[in-house]
Write a protein that holds these residues in place. Sequence first.
Motif, PDB file in Angstrom:
ATOM      1  N   ASP A  68       0.806  -1.219   0.000  1.00 49.07           N
ATOM      2  CA  ASP A  68       0.000   0.000   0.000  1.00 49.07           C
ATOM      3  C   ASP A  68       0.839   1.269   0.000  1.00 49.07           C
ATOM      4  O   ASP A  68       0.335   2.341   0.345  1.00 49.07           O
ATOM      5  N   ASN A  70       2.681   2.685  -2.685  1.00 53.56           N
ATOM      6  CA  ASN A  70       2.796   3.465  -3.918  1.00 53.56           C
ATOM      7  C   ASN A  70       1.462   3.489  -4.661  1.00 53.56           C
ATOM      8  O   ASN A  70       0.986   2.452  -5.112  1.00 53.56           O
ATOM      9  N   GLU A  71       0.853   4.657  -4.772  1.00 51.11           N
ATOM     10  CA  GLU A  71      -0.368   4.836  -5.565  1.00 51.11           C
ATOM     11  C   GLU A  71       0.075   5.235  -6.971  1.00 51.11           C
ATOM     12  O   GLU A  71       0.051   6.415  -7.357  1.00 51.11           O
ATOM     13  N   THR A  73      -0.873   5.595  -9.900  1.00 55.35           N
ATOM     14  CA  THR A  73      -1.884   5.913 -10.892  1.00 55.35           C
ATOM     15  C   THR A  73      -1.841   7.384 -11.289  1.00 55.35           C
ATOM     16  O   THR A  73      -2.543   7.795 -12.204  1.00 55.35           O
ATOM     17  N   THR A  77       0.390  12.934  -5.949  1.00 48.00           N
ATOM     18  CA  THR A  77      -0.615  12.504  -4.969  1.00 48.00           C
ATOM     19  C   THR A  77      -0.247  12.996  -3.561  1.00 48.00           C
ATOM     20  O   THR A  77      -0.134  12.191  -2.617  1.00 48.00           O
ATOM     21  N   LEU A  80      -2.345  11.960  -0.206  1.00 48.42           N
ATOM     22  CA  LEU A  80      -2.333  10.643   0.423  1.00 48.42           C
ATOM     23  C   LEU A  80      -1.633  10.705   1.773  1.00 48.42           C
ATOM     24  O   LEU A  80      -0.679  11.446   1.957  1.00 48.42           O
ATOM     25  N   ASN A 112       5.971   8.012  -7.199  1.00 51.04           N
ATOM     26  CA  ASN A 112       5.405   9.274  -7.667  1.00 51.04           C
ATOM     27  C   ASN A 112       6.343  10.449  -7.422  1.00 51.04           C
ATOM     28  O   ASN A 112       7.151  10.436  -6.498  1.00 51.04           O
TER      29      ASN A 112
END
Length: 371
Positions: A68, A70-71, A73, A77, A80, A112
Amino acid sequence: LFTMEGDGYIEGGDVLMEAGKVVAAGANLSAPGAKVIDAHGAYVTPGFVDPHTHIGLWADGERDDTGDGNEATDPVTPQLRALDAVDPVDPCFAEACRAGVTSVATGPGSANVLGGQFLAMKTHGRSLREMLIKEPLAMKAAFGENPKMVYGAGGKKPATRMATAAVLREAFYEAREYMEKRAGKDADKRPAFSLKNEALAKVLRRELPLKMHAHRADDIFTAIRIAKEFGFPYVIVHGTEGHLVADLLAREGAAVIAGPLLGARTKPELKNADDGGAGALDRAGGKVAVATDHPELPCRFLLLSAQVAAQNGMDPGAALRAVTSTAAEICGLEGRVGALAPGRDADVLLYEEEPLETHRKPFAVFVDGRR
């Protein structure tokens, strides 16, 4: 006692703890009715502070795409929060605690350009409510190969270092404009609430430092250049080639969290990794801490990392400070952890041998005064 305050060393000393805090550290202390723990012959230090990890965001055995941290997309970000992903009952916390690591900074990875918000927490407990030290602690940014690999491979930006810098600048320019317009007197002209921009506003207002992942020397100075452009506080994380420009970094007053100091050179930007890098930064007059970057290196090996630094030219006192008082200071936690001093959390370790020479774990660990 290795107090990590003042001269930093008291032979034949005592530590007085009450209500989870250190009341005093010195010689010949006493307190009516106090419980006495006979630590004669032991070496006593503050609990260790790991200033950069991702503990609790990737469980042991998880791949990068199942954790959980690294987002991946959207390269931007900042909204977060590690708070919403850390698993406090991950067994790695207990392992770290048994090894003397009582406080950690943990948060998003480096997929990111802007990854989100870090927090600081204790390693003993079962819920974030009881373990939390500070949240948010810092904002995470990343330079170099990681954002390029994640997004460039799919034909998205950033695919180059130029684009990474541009994406970061664009995000902060947008956030600054948002702040100015939100502060306008005419409510009808104020932009809609933006969680992204509100998060970045904390950095622009100097409420949060930017933790900037950078390995190569050129990436380090790109990071510093952008931080100076917008006037926000920053910390360099990893700084793998920092020893090549140690004097320049000291001149900038740049704090560096070095590490992991153990492991293979798994990507091209680590080609100049040097076991003596942290020591070179310290000798140049820079402020340097040592981190594991868990799970790259498990948290429980933090003291081993300091030992490696000391064995490769770092002053032993500086090496111990790099995982105690200096680590706490760089994280903005110097009022809570990292030293045996009045008002600090009663996080205390007892060793049978000198910490930088031992191969053993502490035989007693106290977190907030509890053994």
